[in-house]
Design a protein around this motif. Structure first.
Motif, short mmCIF file in Angstrom:
data_model
loop_
_atom_site.label_atom_id
_atom_site.label_comp_id
_atom_site.label_asym_id
_atom_site.label_seq_id
_atom_site.Cartn_x
_atom_site.Cartn_y
_atom_site.Cartn_z
N THR A 75 39.74 37.89 42.15
CA THR A 75 38.64 38.27 41.56
C THR A 75 38.81 38.04 39.75
O THR A 75 37.81 38.18 39.27
CB THR A 75 38.26 39.57 41.87
OG1 THR A 75 39.58 40.46 41.47
CG2 THR A 75 38.17 39.68 43.23
N GLY A 76 39.57 37.63 39.44
CA GLY A 76 40.12 37.67 38.10
C GLY A 76 41.43 36.99 37.73
O GLY A 76 42.10 36.39 38.81
N LYS A 96 37.83 46.21 35.76
CA LYS A 96 38.37 46.66 37.05
C LYS A 96 38.87 45.47 37.73
O LYS A 96 39.91 45.44 38.40
CB LYS A 96 37.84 47.76 37.79
CG LYS A 96 38.68 48.60 38.67
CD LYS A 96 38.07 49.66 39.51
CE LYS A 96 37.81 50.85 38.56
NZ LYS A 96 37.32 52.01 39.11
N LEU A 97 37.95 44.65 37.95
CA LEU A 97 38.20 43.45 38.83
C LEU A 97 38.86 42.27 38.10
O LEU A 97 39.20 41.35 38.56
CB LEU A 97 37.07 43.04 39.37
CG LEU A 97 36.39 43.78 40.48
CD1 LEU A 97 35.04 43.56 41.13
CD2 LEU A 97 37.49 44.44 41.55
N GLN A 98 38.90 42.45 36.73
CA GLN A 98 39.50 41.36 35.90
C GLN A 98 40.95 41.48 35.64
O GLN A 98 41.33 41.93 34.53
CB GLN A 98 38.81 41.31 34.48
CG GLN A 98 37.31 40.79 34.83
CD GLN A 98 36.46 40.88 33.55
OE1 GLN A 98 36.88 41.32 32.44
NE2 GLN A 98 35.17 40.42 33.49
N HIS A 99 41.78 41.49 36.63
CA HIS A 99 43.12 41.81 36.50
C HIS A 99 43.97 40.74 37.22
O HIS A 99 43.63 40.20 38.24
CB HIS A 99 43.34 43.30 37.30
CG HIS A 99 44.54 44.08 36.89
ND1 HIS A 99 45.71 43.56 37.13
CD2 HIS A 99 44.73 45.04 35.91
CE1 HIS A 99 46.89 44.36 36.79
NE2 HIS A 99 45.96 45.41 35.96
N LEU A 128 39.38 45.70 47.15
CA LEU A 128 38.56 46.80 46.65
C LEU A 128 37.23 46.33 46.14
O LEU A 128 36.68 47.15 45.73
CB LEU A 128 39.26 47.32 45.45
CG LEU A 128 40.61 47.95 45.70
CD1 LEU A 128 41.35 48.47 44.28
CD2 LEU A 128 41.00 48.97 46.64
N LEU A 129 36.82 45.17 46.46
CA LEU A 129 35.46 44.59 45.95
C LEU A 129 34.46 45.53 46.68
O LEU A 129 33.46 45.80 45.84
CB LEU A 129 35.44 43.24 46.14
CG LEU A 129 34.02 42.50 45.97
CD1 LEU A 129 34.18 42.66 44.24
CD2 LEU A 129 34.16 41.00 46.13
N SER A 153 38.44 45.03 53.17
CA SER A 153 38.96 46.11 52.85
C SER A 153 40.01 46.72 53.76
O SER A 153 40.65 47.59 53.54
CB SER A 153 38.01 47.26 53.10
OG SER A 153 36.65 47.11 52.11
N GLU A 199 34.03 49.14 45.57
CA GLU A 199 33.70 48.99 43.89
C GLU A 199 32.25 48.86 43.74
O GLU A 199 31.42 49.60 42.78
CB GLU A 199 34.56 48.20 42.96
CG GLU A 199 35.96 48.46 42.96
CD GLU A 199 36.22 49.90 42.18
OE1 GLU A 199 35.35 50.28 41.56
OE2 GLU A 199 37.09 50.63 42.57
N LEU A 238 42.74 42.29 43.86
CA LEU A 238 42.00 43.37 43.99
C LEU A 238 40.78 43.06 44.82
O LEU A 238 39.71 43.84 45.10
CB LEU A 238 41.30 43.79 42.61
CG LEU A 238 42.73 44.19 41.59
CD1 LEU A 238 41.78 44.46 40.41
CD2 LEU A 238 42.99 45.70 42.06
N VAL A 239 40.80 41.88 45.57
CA VAL A 239 39.53 41.61 46.57
C VAL A 239 39.46 42.58 47.67
O VAL A 239 38.35 42.77 47.87
CB VAL A 239 40.00 40.19 47.20
CG1 VAL A 239 41.14 40.22 48.07
CG2 VAL A 239 38.67 39.60 47.70
#
Length: 318
Positions: free
Chosen positions: A222-223, A15-18, A25-26, A125, A29, A22-23
């Motif tokens: 994050t990715g 989910k974070l390898q995108h 949402l870390l 967040s 998650e 997406l930081v």
């Protein structure tokens, strides 16, 4: 059993390898990962929503744990374990004990090592559009601003606070947040870029200091995975992580192993009869991939056009 439980961790990692940011949402998650792991061996009512309460849980308390019958054994081991338990196999009890111990150690490791109490990760967040009117958003942005003095000078913190408070009660943004869908959108393009283009009759950009901070925060990634090369036999082939089909992988494995055995390079290799079928198959599969990719891009273009029209109509109503 391992194959049945592994997706719990795979979903979190993938989910974070995108490519999209997406930081923000870390932290959410991480909490979701721990709660899902706890649900495999603990009673649902004993798993709090708050991470502060989760961190106080004694995961080894037998009063909070499920019975062996209700212990999660994974999708692939469910039928076999039920059958073995009914048949009263002598090894069943030991297997349940080992599985329970594995769950407890995994939970203890995550609760100890994941940065749940990291103030920066928690504050990130605030970038989430749906939290625009949350009471903690202003304090979170102030924490982030103080943590980045090279971006927000100390004398600009007062301006940042004013802009964040105005951002939280901006009618245009509150309405837009209600139709924002996290799964189908990018927080940088579909949310913060729109915030950045909002104008103010007095100073042009409506939230200049806030946007300056947000740009710095969204540069934290994050990715995606950065891999220099694939190991010959260690590739992970899954539909949501790699588009290479198994047949293509097998053909490439044959080609690479042959090149290695014969000490060939890409410029010196000879496509002889044994290699010809693998090369042709790989080429055909690649052509099919290009055709599918073209159709997918056309469908995505059509979808984005529809979304653009919808957003333009929404802006006109505003």
């Amino acid at each position: 059993m391992f194959a049945g439980v592994l997706p719990t961790f795979q979903v979190f990692l993938k989910k974070l390898q995108h490519e999209k940011p997406l930081v923000h949402l870390l932290h959410v998650e991480m909490v979701a990962l721990v709660r899902e792991l706890l649900s495999k061996f603990m009673k649902p009512g004993a798993i709090p929503l708050s991470i502060k309460e989760i961190l106080r849980i004694n995961v080894r308390s037998t009063d909070l744990q499920l019975s062996n019958k209700r212990l999660c054994v994974g999708r692939f081991g469910f039928s076999a374990m039920n059958k073995a338990r009914v048949e009263k196999k002598i090894w069943v009890g030991n297997l349940y004990d080992s599985l329970r111990e594995g769950y407890m150690k995994s939970a203890e490791f995550l609760l100890k090592n994941l940065p749940f109490d990291n103030n920066i990760i928690t504050s990130l967040s605030a970038l989430t559009p749906s939290l625009i009117q949350c009471d903690s958003v202003c304090g979170a942005f102030m924490t982030l601003g103080k943590a980045l003095p090279n971006v927000i000078r100390p004398e600009a913190l007062g301006q940042l606070e004013e802009e964040v408070r105005a951002y939280q009660i901006d009618d245009d943004l509150v309405l837009l947040a209600n139709i924002y869908v996290e799964e189908d959108s990018r927080v940088d393009v579909d949310w913060w870029s729109r915030v950045a283009f909002l104008k103010n009759t007095e100073r042009g950009v409506r939230y200049p200091t806030l946007i300056k901070l947000v740009k710095a925060l969204l540069s934290i990634f994050t990715g995606p995975l950065v891999e220099g090369s694939f190991n010959l036999m260690d590739d992970i082939l899954e539909a949501d992580r790699c588009r290479m089909i198994v047949e293509t992988y097998e053909n490439l494995a044959i080609i690479k192993s042959t090149m290695k055995a014969r000490n060939w390079t890409a410029s010196t290799m000879l496509i002889d009869q044994p290699l010809r079928p693998s090369c042709l198959s790989s080429y055909q599969n690649y052509q099919l991939h290009l055709q599918k990719k073209k159709k997918s891009e056309q469908a995505l273009k059509k979808k984005r056009m529809g979304e653009a029209i919808r957003m333009r109509n929404f802006d006109r109503r505003l």
